[in-house]
Design an enzyme around this catalytic site. Structure first.
Site, PDB file in Angstrom:
ATOM      1  N   ALA A   1       0.804  -1.419  -0.246  1.00 52.61           N
ATOM      2  CA  ALA A   1      -0.077  -0.256   0.145  1.00 52.61           C
ATOM      3  C   ALA A   1       0.947   1.022   0.565  1.00 52.61           C
ATOM      4  O   ALA A   1       0.192   1.999   0.072  1.00 52.61           O
ATOM      5  CB  ALA A   1      -0.992  -0.015   0.826  1.00 52.61           C
TER       6      ALA A   1
ATOM      7  N   PRO B   1       3.077   4.743  -0.619  1.00 51.24           N
ATOM      8  CA  PRO B   1       3.400   5.806   0.424  1.00 51.24           C
ATOM      9  C   PRO B   1       1.365   5.790   0.446  1.00 51.24           C
ATOM     10  O   PRO B   1       1.389   6.683   0.777  1.00 51.24           O
ATOM     11  CB  PRO B   1       3.914   6.534  -0.495  1.00 51.24           C
ATOM     12  CG  PRO B   1       3.691   6.308  -2.295  1.00 51.24           C
ATOM     13  CD  PRO B   1       3.604   5.469  -2.152  1.00 51.24           C
ATOM     14  N   GLY B   2       0.674   4.929  -0.226  1.00 53.71           N
ATOM     15  CA  GLY B   2      -0.447   5.511   0.636  1.00 53.71           C
ATOM     16  C   GLY B   2      -1.994   6.220  -0.799  1.00 53.71           C
ATOM     17  O   GLY B   2      -2.567   6.022  -0.647  1.00 53.71           O
TER      18      GLY B   2
ATOM     19  N   LYS C   1      -3.037   5.412  -3.894  1.00 51.89           N
ATOM     20  CA  LYS C   1      -3.945   4.407  -3.694  1.00 51.89           C
ATOM     21  C   LYS C   1      -5.400   4.190  -2.643  1.00 51.89           C
ATOM     22  O   LYS C   1      -6.773   3.982  -3.035  1.00 51.89           O
ATOM     23  CB  LYS C   1      -4.068   2.776  -4.550  1.00 51.89           C
ATOM     24  CG  LYS C   1      -3.528   3.477  -6.223  1.00 51.89           C
ATOM     25  CD  LYS C   1      -2.973   2.121  -6.308  1.00 51.89           C
ATOM     26  CE  LYS C   1      -2.358   2.774  -8.170  1.00 51.89           C
ATOM     27  NZ  LYS C   1      -0.268   2.889  -7.410  1.00 51.89           N
TER      28      LYS C   1
ATOM     29  N   CYS D   1       3.659  -1.027 -12.245  1.00 50.64           N
ATOM     30  CA  CYS D   1       3.713  -0.035 -13.567  1.00 50.64           C
ATOM     31  C   CYS D   1       5.195  -0.862 -14.417  1.00 50.64           C
ATOM     32  O   CYS D   1       6.323   0.320 -14.376  1.00 50.64           O
ATOM     33  CB  CYS D   1       3.562   1.509 -12.993  1.00 50.64           C
ATOM     34  SG  CYS D   1       5.459   0.971 -11.807  1.00 50.64           S
TER      35      CYS D   1
HETATM   36  N1  SAM Z   1      -0.120   1.265  -3.765  1.00 48.14           N
HETATM   37  C1  SAM Z   1       0.610   2.217  -3.901  1.00 48.14           C
HETATM   38  C2  SAM Z   1       0.498   3.545  -4.123  1.00 48.14           C
HETATM   39  O1  SAM Z   1      -0.288   4.137  -4.831  1.00 48.14           O
HETATM   40  O2  SAM Z   1       0.404   4.369  -2.834  1.00 48.14           O
HETATM   41  C3  SAM Z   1       1.402   1.886  -4.637  1.00 48.14           C
HETATM   42  C4  SAM Z   1       2.464   0.273  -4.082  1.00 48.14           C
HETATM   43  S1  SAM Z   1       4.532   0.171  -4.520  1.00 48.14           S
HETATM   44  C5  SAM Z   1       3.756  -0.002  -6.194  1.00 48.14           C
HETATM   45  C6  SAM Z   1       4.437  -1.647  -4.406  1.00 48.14           C
HETATM   46  C7  SAM Z   1       4.545  -1.165  -2.510  1.00 48.14           C
HETATM   47  O3  SAM Z   1       4.800  -2.550  -1.993  1.00 48.14           O
HETATM   48  C8  SAM Z   1       5.907  -0.888  -1.884  1.00 48.14           C
HETATM   49  O4  SAM Z   1       5.681   0.499  -0.705  1.00 48.14           O
HETATM   50  C9  SAM Z   1       6.658  -1.903  -1.122  1.00 48.14           C
HETATM   51  O5  SAM Z   1       7.517  -1.156  -0.338  1.00 48.14           O
HETATM   52  C10 SAM Z   1       5.839  -2.787  -0.747  1.00 48.14           C
HETATM   53  N2  SAM Z   1       6.291  -4.173  -0.897  1.00 48.14           N
HETATM   54  C11 SAM Z   1       7.579  -4.913  -1.076  1.00 48.14           C
HETATM   55  N3  SAM Z   1       7.436  -6.378  -0.610  1.00 48.14           N
HETATM   56  C12 SAM Z   1       6.315  -6.201   0.542  1.00 48.14           C
HETATM   57  C13 SAM Z   1       5.231  -7.502   0.445  1.00 48.14           C
HETATM   58  N4  SAM Z   1       6.162  -8.542   0.739  1.00 48.14           N
HETATM   59  N5  SAM Z   1       4.180  -7.141   1.618  1.00 48.14           N
HETATM   60  C14 SAM Z   1       3.904  -6.055   1.312  1.00 48.14           C
HETATM   61  N6  SAM Z   1       4.324  -5.108   0.878  1.00 48.14           N
HETATM   62  C15 SAM Z   1       5.035  -5.139   0.197  1.00 48.14           C
END
Ligand code: SAM
Length: 319
Positions: free
Chosen positions: A122, A124-125, A127, A244
């Site tokens: 989630a 930096p939040g 979405k 992405c």
């Molecule tokens: N949904 C976010 C937004 O719109 O602001 C962006 C998410 S970003 C694509 C993916 C996120 O997954 C990153 O913050 C990363 O640190 C986190 N992440 C990486 N491995 C993870 C795991 N095993 N479980 C949960 N989150 C994880």
């Protein structure tokens, strides 16, 4: 690709794009990596009246341009980005700077007030906050993040955005399905990925950590996360998987894997978003036939407004 005098994109990435992009749009898509995109923002109805916020942006000279497919989305000249981050609407959480591609994911999942929803990766939040606004802060919205620094940044963001309904969890998303089986009406998995769609020739740092090996590593994690997401979903519920990245290994092949394992209980649904730059997902890759339902997944191709993106909406069928 050296015509503009900008550094060239990595050769293996260009080879990938050659295979993934439709030939008629390839040049236009590749040109978008050399262009400065406008800054996009979302008006936040949890903090003030969106019409008033828009008028305030207009009065401050930002000239917000509406986005045809989402009434709360606007773009402003990229050169005004810094000024926007210093403006009261930004500082008070009445707007959120967010890429247009990013906004498509909550729109495709369409969470409703009162539902029980999970955001499995989630921070930096952006979405999560958008879903809280769509749910009018009613129901239950759980946001999971595994990286500590990013988790606290997300908490601060959610706070500023007035997303009071969100419960945050600092944990590995791969463990959530086992801990909370069949609990959620909708799950968003915006998976950690190789971020190929964020590459820009204006900043070579954007691909400094990328390699085909990183794609493989990301895919391994994505396979674990999507299984956890499906386990956490109640029968009849919806999962939105998105990244992405352009690599089919992080997109169609991840969904193909779960469809091959559990295809009788899963259906890929149509994503009903009128985007001009969308194309169906691939149903064949490197000579291998993929599940035909993947034609209902969506590839957003990069253009002068949007970054590339992949979306796939999956229903877990009722028992
Ligand atoms: N949904 C976010 C937004 O719109 O602001 C962006 C998410 S970003 C694509 C993916 C996120 O997954 C990153 O913050 C990363 O640190 C986190 N992440 C990486 N491995 C993870 C795991 N095993 N479980 C949960 N989150 C994880």
């Amino acid at each position: 690709m050296t015509d503009t005098g900008l550094p060239p994109l990595p050769v293996p990435f260009l080879a990938l794009m050659e295979e993934v992009l439709p030939p008629d749009l390839r040049d236009a898509c590749l040109a978008s990596f050399s262009q400065e995109k406008p800054t996009s923002l979302r008006l936040n109805p949890l903090k003030g009246d969106p019409d008033e916020t828009r008028r305030e942006l207009e009065s401050a000279g930002f000239d917000p341009v509406p986005v045809s497919w989402y009434p709360l989305a606007f773009t402003v000249d990229g050169e005004r980005r810094r000024a926007l981050t210093e403006s009261p609407p930004f500082r008070e959480g009445r707007i959120y700077i967010q890429s247009l591609s990013s906004m498509t994911a909550p729109l495709a999942l369409a969470p409703e007030p009162g539902e029980t929803v999970l955001d499995l990766a989630a921070a930096p939040g952006g979405k999560t906050a958008m879903m809280a606004a769509m749910m009018e802060n009613r129901g239950r919205l759980s946001a999971v993040e595994a990286v500590r620094g990013r988790f606290f940044r997300m908490k601060a963001n959610l706070d500023r955005q007035g997303a009071t309904m969100v419960r945050t969890y600092l944990t590995d998303g791969r463990s959530v399905g086992r801990k909370c089986p069949e609990m959620f009406d909708r799950v968003l998995l915006d998976a950690p990925c190789s971020s190929e769609a964020r590459f820009t020739r204006l900043n070579p740092e954007s691909w400094a950590h990328w390699s085909p090996r990183k794609v493989e590593e990301a895919a391994r994690k994505q396979r674990g996360l999507i299984r956890s997401a499906l386990e956490a979903l109640r029968p009849g519920g919806l999962l939105l998987y998105c990244t992405c990245s352009f690599s089919p290994e992080e997109n169609e092949l991840i969904v193909n894997d779960v469809l091959r394992r559990d295809g009788n209980n899963l259906r890929v649904c149509t994503v009903d978003l009128p985007l001009p730059n969308r194309r169906p997902g691939l149903t064949r890759w490197k000579g291998k036939e993929l599940h035909p339902d993947l034609a209902r997944s969506v590839r957003i191709l990069p253009d002068r407004l949007m970054d590339g993106f992949f979306l796939c909406l999956i229903r877990k069928l009722p028992e």
